[in-house]
Design a protein around this motif. Sequence first.
Motif, PDB file in Angstrom:
ATOM      1  N   ALA A   1       0.831  -1.204   0.000  1.00  0.00           N
ATOM      2  CA  ALA A   1       0.000   0.000   0.000  1.00  0.00           C
ATOM      3  C   ALA A   1       0.865   1.253   0.000  1.00  0.00           C
ATOM      4  CB  ALA A   1      -0.922  -0.008   1.221  1.00  0.00           C
TER       5      ALA A   1
ATOM      6  N   TYR B   1       2.794   1.689  -3.353  1.00  0.00           N
ATOM      7  CA  TYR B   1       1.878   2.141  -4.416  1.00  0.00           C
ATOM      8  C   TYR B   1       1.686   3.655  -4.333  1.00  0.00           C
ATOM      9  CZ  TYR B   1      -2.573   3.136  -6.701  1.00  0.00           C
ATOM     10  OH  TYR B   1      -3.569   3.690  -7.471  1.00  0.00           O
ATOM     11  N   ARG B   2       1.376   4.158  -3.149  1.00  0.00           N
ATOM     12  CA  ARG B   2       1.170   5.597  -2.975  1.00  0.00           C
ATOM     13  C   ARG B   2       2.446   6.378  -3.261  1.00  0.00           C
ATOM     14  NH1 ARG B   2      -1.498   3.827   2.674  1.00  0.00           N
ATOM     15  NH2 ARG B   2      -3.590   3.326   1.921  1.00  0.00           N
TER      16      ARG B   2
ATOM     17  N   ASP C   1      -9.467   9.005   0.490  1.00  0.00           N
ATOM     18  CA  ASP C   1      -8.954   7.830  -0.212  1.00  0.00           C
ATOM     19  C   ASP C   1      -7.530   8.078  -0.708  1.00  0.00           C
ATOM     20  OD1 ASP C   1     -11.297   6.425   0.228  1.00  0.00           O
ATOM     21  OD2 ASP C   1     -12.252   7.223  -1.566  1.00  0.00           O
ATOM     22  N   GLU C   2      -7.125   7.317  -1.700  1.00  0.00           N
ATOM     23  CA  GLU C   2      -5.733   7.350  -2.159  1.00  0.00           C
ATOM     24  C   GLU C   2      -5.339   8.680  -2.796  1.00  0.00           C
ATOM     25  OE1 GLU C   2      -3.721   4.806  -1.472  1.00  0.00           O
ATOM     26  OE2 GLU C   2      -5.439   3.882  -0.503  1.00  0.00           O
TER      27      GLU C   2
ATOM     28  N   LYS D   1      -3.545  11.306  -0.585  1.00  0.00           N
ATOM     29  CA  LYS D   1      -2.205  10.895  -0.146  1.00  0.00           C
ATOM     30  C   LYS D   1      -1.207  11.026  -1.297  1.00  0.00           C
ATOM     31  CE  LYS D   1      -4.362   7.507   2.937  1.00  0.00           C
ATOM     32  NZ  LYS D   1      -5.729   7.809   2.477  1.00  0.00           N
TER      33      LYS D   1
ATOM     34  N   GLU E   1      -0.624   8.878   5.819  1.00  0.00           N
ATOM     35  CA  GLU E   1      -1.123   7.597   6.308  1.00  0.00           C
ATOM     36  C   GLU E   1      -1.463   7.655   7.796  1.00  0.00           C
ATOM     37  OE1 GLU E   1       0.997   4.390   3.274  1.00  0.00           O
ATOM     38  OE2 GLU E   1       1.900   4.768   5.236  1.00  0.00           O
TER      39      GLU E   1
ATOM     40  N   ALA F   1      -5.879   6.487   6.980  1.00  0.00           N
ATOM     41  CA  ALA F   1      -5.557   5.269   6.237  1.00  0.00           C
ATOM     42  C   ALA F   1      -5.972   4.078   7.078  1.00  0.00           C
ATOM     43  CB  ALA F   1      -4.063   5.208   5.918  1.00  0.00           C
TER      44      ALA F   1
END
Length: 272
Positions: free
Chosen positions: A78, A81-82, A137-138, A141, A214, A218
């Motif tokens: 996770a 990815y971010r 959400d993503e 971030k 995060e 998160a």
Amino acid sequence: MTRLVDLRPRRGARLLLGAVPIVALLLVYLVASQARHAANPADKLLPTFSAMAQAIHGFSTDRDPASDRIVIVADTLASLYRLGLGLAIATGSALVLGLLLGVVPLARALLGPVIAIVAVIPPVAVLPILFIVLGLDEASKIALIAIGVAPFMTRDLTGFVTGLPAEQIAKAQTLGANSWQLALRVALPQLMPRLIEALRLSLGPAWVFLIAAEAVAADVGLGYRIFLVRRYFAMDIILPYVAWISLLAIAADALLLLASRRAFPWAHGGGR
């Protein structure tokens, strides 16, 4: 008499010298943790290596309920990815803007002040705004990482392009090169090693922005896990996670350096 500045250790000696302070710190921690636990077996501030080993076994075998992945794997994937997407957006934006502002003075006069203003705004300060605008959400971030890194990279790349020898630009224009060709055929090839170097220097701040995001909002990630267990003073989990983040950052930096040396040896003092 040999001067201290003239002593240049070989590769093996450099590795040995670099390992000395690391081993010394580990020994100091070992002695301190054993002393604290001898005085107070319930001490949580300096967990013993055996306690950290048990914690590592736990989060490397237990599964995250949300993803059904091993906890450390879920958190790492996770976060990477971010981090990766945020850095990719920042790097692409900085490359385009750096070329544009470096080659075209009109664009530099128009956009330079805006980028300079954005660069001095603390990225973490705009995190609440990102959460309001983009949600929890993503996207928020990833945007924090991109906003935090891109302005500095843009200014660095712009300065590099504007610092290219004027003779190169003059010769290319004499041969009929237009602005597009100046950017792609003169500036871009020389800019690429600098782009990788700027990306390497941006890894540290990018990790800070990631962990900050995060920690606030998160349900999975390395930063989320650290701030989740801090309420229990679980240093036996926090310290291994911090070490793991450090190893990931070191590995990323090493890979970028290797890629730069392989692709652009001339920028590192080597020939083709």
